[in-house]
Enzyme design. Structure first.
Site, short mmCIF file in Angstrom:
data_model
loop_
_atom_site.label_atom_id
_atom_site.label_comp_id
_atom_site.label_asym_id
_atom_site.label_seq_id
_atom_site.Cartn_x
_atom_site.Cartn_y
_atom_site.Cartn_z
N THR A 135 0.78 -1.12 -0.14
CA THR A 135 0.45 -0.08 0.07
C THR A 135 0.82 1.40 -0.01
OG1 THR A 135 -2.01 -1.29 1.03
CG2 THR A 135 -1.54 1.72 1.25
N LYS A 160 -0.52 -0.70 -4.25
CA LYS A 160 -2.63 -0.71 -4.10
C LYS A 160 -2.29 1.14 -3.39
CE LYS A 160 -5.65 -0.91 -0.41
NZ LYS A 160 -6.88 -2.71 0.65
N LYS A 162 -4.22 4.39 -1.96
CA LYS A 162 -4.85 5.15 -1.40
C LYS A 162 -5.04 5.90 -2.25
CE LYS A 162 -4.36 2.40 2.21
NZ LYS A 162 -6.35 1.34 2.16
N ASP A 190 -7.46 2.46 -3.36
CA ASP A 190 -8.76 1.70 -2.90
C ASP A 190 -9.12 3.43 -2.22
OD1 ASP A 190 -10.65 1.20 -0.14
OD2 ASP A 190 -8.85 0.61 0.58
N GLU A 218 -11.19 -0.48 -5.10
CA GLU A 218 -11.68 -0.64 -3.81
C GLU A 218 -12.52 0.37 -3.02
OE1 GLU A 218 -8.50 -2.64 -2.00
OE2 GLU A 218 -9.88 -2.73 0.44
N LYS A 267 -11.63 -9.41 5.26
CA LYS A 267 -10.66 -9.50 6.10
C LYS A 267 -10.90 -10.69 7.21
CE LYS A 267 -8.74 -4.96 4.77
NZ LYS A 267 -9.54 -3.78 4.85
N CYS A 295 -6.13 -6.66 4.66
CA CYS A 295 -5.08 -7.07 7.13
C CYS A 295 -5.46 -5.27 7.66
CB CYS A 295 -3.72 -8.04 6.96
SG CYS A 295 -2.57 -7.20 6.21
N LEU A 297 -3.85 -2.52 9.84
CA LEU A 297 -2.17 -2.67 10.29
C LEU A 297 -2.27 -3.33 11.00
CD1 LEU A 297 -2.12 1.57 10.55
CD2 LEU A 297 -1.08 -1.04 8.87
N ASP A 320 -3.41 -8.51 -0.22
CA ASP A 320 -3.31 -7.09 0.01
C ASP A 320 -2.89 -7.71 1.47
OD1 ASP A 320 -2.71 -5.11 0.77
OD2 ASP A 320 -4.71 -4.48 1.14
MG MG Z 1 -9.57 -1.37 1.96
#
Ligand code: MG
Length: 378
Positions: A135, A160, A162, A190, A218, A267, A295, A297, A320
């Site tokens: 990420t 990924k 953000k 995402d 996402e 998740k 997942c 953090l 991810d």
């Molecule tokens: Mg997400």
């Protein structure tokens, strides 16, 4: 192998750099660690991050749920009677999926240790290696491009990104990123619920027209807006992945029946652990909807539990699982090996993970009362 005690501790591991999304900024993994002790001396390990902005679970809430509600219902039970234990765990209280996930994974750890097999083998043994993305936090274009470039140098072929703070800024950032990275890198976006359905459709179409090669987007819209999610899914060609909209198997079933998204992000902290995650996998197989394993953090312990599920089931086609890659240190030893993008499952029984040499420096005193320590602003 009977359960004799469940203990709760706090784990704190600094991140390599602050983690920024449309919802929050975080500087360290600050998770609840649990150990389940047995009369054979075997210990099961579990972990839960208090991701209040997503799951509603706080540190004190997780501790209170485990010690006050779950623990009394599980003491004395034989680990091998997993179905009975899972029923007791999931009916101990409603909600509290992070607390349930921590206990659930520690129980699966013990269950697989009892059977002397790596957990992913017992869950189906679909594969021994996985590839995860990494990420990239929300920052200005130059910093995001540099973070992405560094990740590619480390061997990540999927990133990924953000987004979700400001649609037009997002478009600029992604264009700049694509230009820096060239065509060889897969990009996932995402939005963490950051756009309205109209904004999402407009922006995703612009990205399609600009040929930015986005693999999937996402959670473009609010978690509860299934109509909005479905609208976006129908209006664009890019794959739409439901994350915050899906906690339980029932949530997943609704999305599948409505075809409100193309993919589902599982998740453990949302489902309440492995037992419920496997139900989503079964539904996804029936509906032919591929899943991602994600997942929060988290340190390598609970991400390893997620990796065991992903390695167990064929319907999980994307990972991810970058929690360990974001942490500045790893207090664990054994278990799945996280070598940047490559995750290799190991041969040890259970989750395969035990505390390593630096473990104690990341653990705060065992939790002994319900008095609340002020929670760090997220
Ligand atoms: Mg997400």
């Amino acid at each position: 192998m009977k359960i004799t005690d469940i203990q709760v501790k706090r784990l704190r591991i600094p991140l390599k750099k602050p983690f920024k999304t449309a919802l929050r900024t975080v500087e360290a993994v600050e998770d609840i660690l649990i150990t389940i002790h047995t009369d054979t001396g075997d210990i099961g390990y579990g972990e839960a991050p208090p991701t209040a902005v997503i799951t509603g679970d706080t540190r004190e809430g997780i501790e209170g749920a485990i010690l006050g509600h779950i623990k009394p219902r599980l003491l004395g039970l034989p680990v091998v009677e997993l179905e009975t234990i899972m029923e007791r765990l999931h009916t101990a209280l409603v909600g509290n999926t992070s607390a349930k996930a921590a206990v659930d994974m520690a129980l699966y750890d013990l269950f697989a240790r009892y059977h002397q097999a790596p957990l992913f083998r017992l869950l189906g043994g679909a594969r021994q290696t996985l590839a995860t993305d990494l990420t990239i936090s929300v920052n200005d274009s130059a910093e995001m491009a540099e973070d992405a470039r560094q990740a590619v140098l480390l061997g990540y072929s999927t990133l990924k990104i953000k987004v979700g703070k400001d649609p037009q800024q997002d478009l600029k950032r992604i264009k700049a990123l694509r230009q820096t990275l060239g065509d060889g890198v897969t990009l996932r976006l995402d939005a963490n619920q950051g756009w309205t359905p109209r904004e999402a459709v407009k922006l995703i179409r612009q990205m399609e027209e600009a040929d930015l090669g986005i693999e999937l987007v996402e959670q473009p819209v609010k978690a509860g807006d299934l109509e909005g999610l479905k609208y976006v899914t129908q209006q664009v060609e890019t794959l739409i992945l439901a994350d915050e909209s899906v906690f339980s198997p029932l949530d997943a079933l609704r999305i599948m029946q409505e075809r409100a998204a193309d993919l589902i992000n599982i998740k453990l902290m949302k489902t309440g652990g492995i037992h419920q995650a496997l139900k989503i996998c079964a539904l996804a197989e029936i509906y032919g909807m591929e899943c991602m394993m994600g997942c929060m953090l988290e340190s390598r312990l609970s991400v390893a539990a997620a990796a065991h599920v992903a390695a167990g089931r064929n319907i999980i086609t994307r990972c991810d699982l970058d929690g360990p890659g974001l942490c500045a240190d790893d207090p664990w030893q054994g278990g799945p090996v996280f070598d940047h993008a490559a995750i290799t499952m190991s041969k040890e029984a259970g989750l395969g993970i035990v505390p390593g040499p630096t473990f104690d420096q990341y653990i705060s005193q065992p939790f002994s009362s319900f008095s609340a320590t002020p929670q760090k602003k997220m």
